[in-house]
Motif scaffolding. Structure first.
Motif, short mmCIF file in Angstrom:
data_model
loop_
_atom_site.label_atom_id
_atom_site.label_comp_id
_atom_site.label_asym_id
_atom_site.label_seq_id
_atom_site.Cartn_x
_atom_site.Cartn_y
_atom_site.Cartn_z
N UNK A 169 11.41 37.15 24.46
CA UNK A 169 12.56 36.24 24.46
C UNK A 169 13.62 36.74 25.45
N UNK A 170 13.90 38.04 25.40
CA UNK A 170 14.89 38.60 26.31
C UNK A 170 14.46 38.44 27.76
N UNK A 171 13.20 38.72 28.05
CA UNK A 171 12.71 38.61 29.43
C UNK A 171 12.85 37.20 29.97
N UNK A 172 12.46 36.21 29.18
CA UNK A 172 12.50 34.83 29.68
C UNK A 172 13.94 34.31 29.78
N UNK A 173 14.81 34.75 28.86
CA UNK A 173 16.16 34.19 28.83
C UNK A 173 17.01 34.71 29.98
N UNK A 174 16.98 36.02 30.23
CA UNK A 174 17.77 36.54 31.35
C UNK A 174 17.20 36.05 32.69
N UNK A 175 15.89 35.89 32.77
CA UNK A 175 15.30 35.28 33.96
C UNK A 175 15.89 33.90 34.19
N UNK A 176 15.98 33.11 33.12
CA UNK A 176 16.50 31.75 33.24
C UNK A 176 17.94 31.75 33.75
N UNK A 177 18.77 32.67 33.26
CA UNK A 177 20.15 32.73 33.72
C UNK A 177 20.24 33.18 35.18
N UNK A 178 19.37 34.10 35.59
CA UNK A 178 19.35 34.48 37.00
C UNK A 178 19.01 33.31 37.89
N UNK A 179 18.06 32.48 37.45
CA UNK A 179 17.69 31.30 38.22
C UNK A 179 18.83 30.28 38.25
N UNK A 180 19.54 30.10 37.13
CA UNK A 180 20.68 29.17 37.09
C UNK A 180 21.75 29.61 38.07
N UNK A 181 22.04 30.92 38.09
CA UNK A 181 22.88 31.49 39.12
C UNK A 181 24.37 31.34 38.89
N UNK A 182 25.14 31.58 39.96
CA UNK A 182 26.59 31.70 39.87
C UNK A 182 27.33 30.51 40.48
N UNK A 183 26.62 29.50 40.93
CA UNK A 183 27.26 28.36 41.56
C UNK A 183 27.78 27.35 40.56
N UNK A 184 28.69 26.50 41.01
CA UNK A 184 29.20 25.44 40.15
C UNK A 184 28.12 24.40 39.85
N UNK A 185 27.12 24.31 40.72
CA UNK A 185 25.94 23.49 40.46
C UNK A 185 24.79 24.40 40.08
N UNK A 186 24.20 24.16 38.92
CA UNK A 186 23.14 25.03 38.45
C UNK A 186 21.97 25.07 39.44
N UNK A 187 21.42 26.26 39.62
CA UNK A 187 20.27 26.55 40.47
C UNK A 187 20.60 26.53 41.96
N UNK A 188 21.85 26.22 42.32
CA UNK A 188 22.21 26.19 43.74
C UNK A 188 22.42 27.59 44.31
N UNK A 189 22.86 28.54 43.47
CA UNK A 189 23.10 29.91 43.92
C UNK A 189 22.48 30.90 42.94
N UNK A 190 21.15 30.98 42.90
CA UNK A 190 20.50 31.94 42.00
C UNK A 190 20.81 33.37 42.42
N UNK A 191 20.73 34.28 41.46
CA UNK A 191 20.95 35.70 41.74
C UNK A 191 19.79 36.49 41.15
#
Length: 422
Positions: A169-191
């Motif tokens: 669960x931890x592995x998949x969830x933090x991966x998902x947040x990294x993909x969502x990223x830091x941009x105002x539009x989700x997935x536009x600026x993954x980290x």
């Protein structure tokens, strides 16, 4: 790799027995990143560090982050010791914090101060990644504070309710947040995303040897870019909660079998590292549908593979180059895949990586005649690209329990991480 506080690289007082972990031990463990858990780098052994080592450090006190005091900055002796700020790989603010609005603003203030001073350093916070409640506010934190890394810890091999479900669960969830990223539009600026993994016994529960392997290789299957191992080299007074597995004594003497296993894991992972950091993880699947946190694999996930046969749990994941320039302009959309032997019996200390090994048979379609992989052996070919022929449409791969390996279909395209330009 972290050796925490006075339990590790730091010199201790005579009354404490002069405990230390030497650089010779570090070299044998084959690590490439040292984290001192908030301690000053120049407290490490010697007057200056050996060459070709990167460093990470923490600032845990919120008041220090607000005021830029305490160990907020590296002092001049630390910078000298590590050979310059270019060797500071990551810098962590706080630890396992609930992400209230005040905490998020504190982290933003710290990151805004750090980024101009340490321009080549990845700055980040850290949360407990194994339960959904710890992610409250994480999306706001990403957009507001803009860390360079999404980061967590996951220590589920413990005697207080730890489970493999929580680990995945931890592995998949933090991966998902990294993909969502830091941009105002989700997935536009993954980290990129990273984690602290467990290499210690916790809460009356011995971590097994295959579990140490799984803790290190399973994040790779999910595309994690920064892996830090939480390790103790000191047993006294912490036996009931945390206990060292690498050493049998309260320093770096009495190396155990775990030491050799971690060293081998580090060696193999580093051989794959130049490629892995240049790949994007596009999906993770459970071949035998044994874990509810991982979606079941089907042939459509990686069309070149039409069937996977294995007795026990196997995880497969798909990767593509982060940028097409990484393998030249003549090739596009090259597929890499990572196989993980998930055959890790829970809490069974009689098991080793060798006696939980399994053979995984892949059936190929699409005219695939060979696979390629980075040679992970310890022989003369280590680190080179090896060819694995597909015979009669199938290929069999044997992996130790908890360990994994990266593969690519042989198409003529150069390997990402090995390509030097046309």
């Amino acid at each position: 790799m972290v050796f925490t506080g006075n339990y590790g690289f730091d010199w201790c007082t005579e009354a404490e027995g002069w405990r230390t972990v030497t650089w010779a031990t570090w070299n044998d463990l084959k690590g490439n990143l040292v984290d001192t858990h908030g301690g000053r780098f120049n407290h490490l052994t010697g007057w200056a560090s050996p060459p070709n080592i990167k460093y990470s450090r923490w600032c845990e006190a919120a008041t220090d982050l607000d005021n830029a005091t305490g160990n907020f900055w590296l002092d001049k002796w630390e910078i000298f010791y590590i050979g310059g700020i270019e060797n500071l790989a990551t810098l962590q603010a706080l630890d396992e914090q609930d992400l209230s609005s005040g905490t998020i603003n504190t982290l933003k203030t710290a990151f805004d101060r750090w980024k101009p001073v340490y321009p080549n350093t990845l700055v980040h916070g850290n949360i407990i990644g194994t339960e959904s409640r710890f992610y409250n506010g994480y999306d706001t934190y990403l957009v507001t504070a803009k860390p360079d890394l999404a980061f967590m810890d996951a220590y589920e091999f413990n005697g207080n309710g730890g489970t493999l479900d929580k680990h995945y669960y931890a592995l998949k969830t933090m991966r998902a947040f990294g993909k969502i990223g830091i941009g105002s539009t989700q997935y536009a600026e993954p980290i990129p995303y990273g984690m602290w993994y467990q290499c210690m016994s916790m809460m009356g529960r011995q971590q097994t040897q295959p579990e140490v392997c799984l803790a290190m290789y399973s994040p790779i299957a999910y595309g994690y870019k920064v892996l830090k191992g939480w390790v103790y080299s000191y047993n006294a007074n912490i036996q009931t909660t945390y206990a060292d597995v690498l050493f049998s004594n309260d320093n770096d003497t009495g190396r155990t079998a775990y030491f050799d296993i971690m060293a081998e894991n580090n060696r193999q992972i580093e051989l794959m590292g130049d490629t892995l950091v240049r790949l994007s993880n596009e999906g993770v699947w459970d071949v035998n549908d044994e874990n509810g946190q991982i979606p079941a694999w089907s042939p459509s996930d990686i069309p070149e593979i039409t069937d996977i046969s294995a007795t026990d749990d196997v995880v497969i994941s798909k990767f593509v180059p982060l940028h097409e320039d990484f393998d030249g302009s003549s090739y596009n959309n090259e597929t890499y895949f990572f196989l993980l032997n998930g055959n890790v019996p829970w809490a069974d200390t009689s098991k080793t990586p060798a006696n939980t090994a399994q053979t995984i048979t892949l059936t190929m379609g699409g005219g695939i005649t060979a696979l390629e992989a980075i040679d992970l052996s310890s022989g003369a070919g280590a680190g080179t690209i090896e060819t694995i022929p597909v015979i009669g449409g199938t290929v069999s791969i044997t992996l130790d329990g908890g360990r994994g390996k990266l593969f690519k279909f042989q198409t003529g395209a150069p390997w990402v991480g090995f390509y030097n330009g046309e």
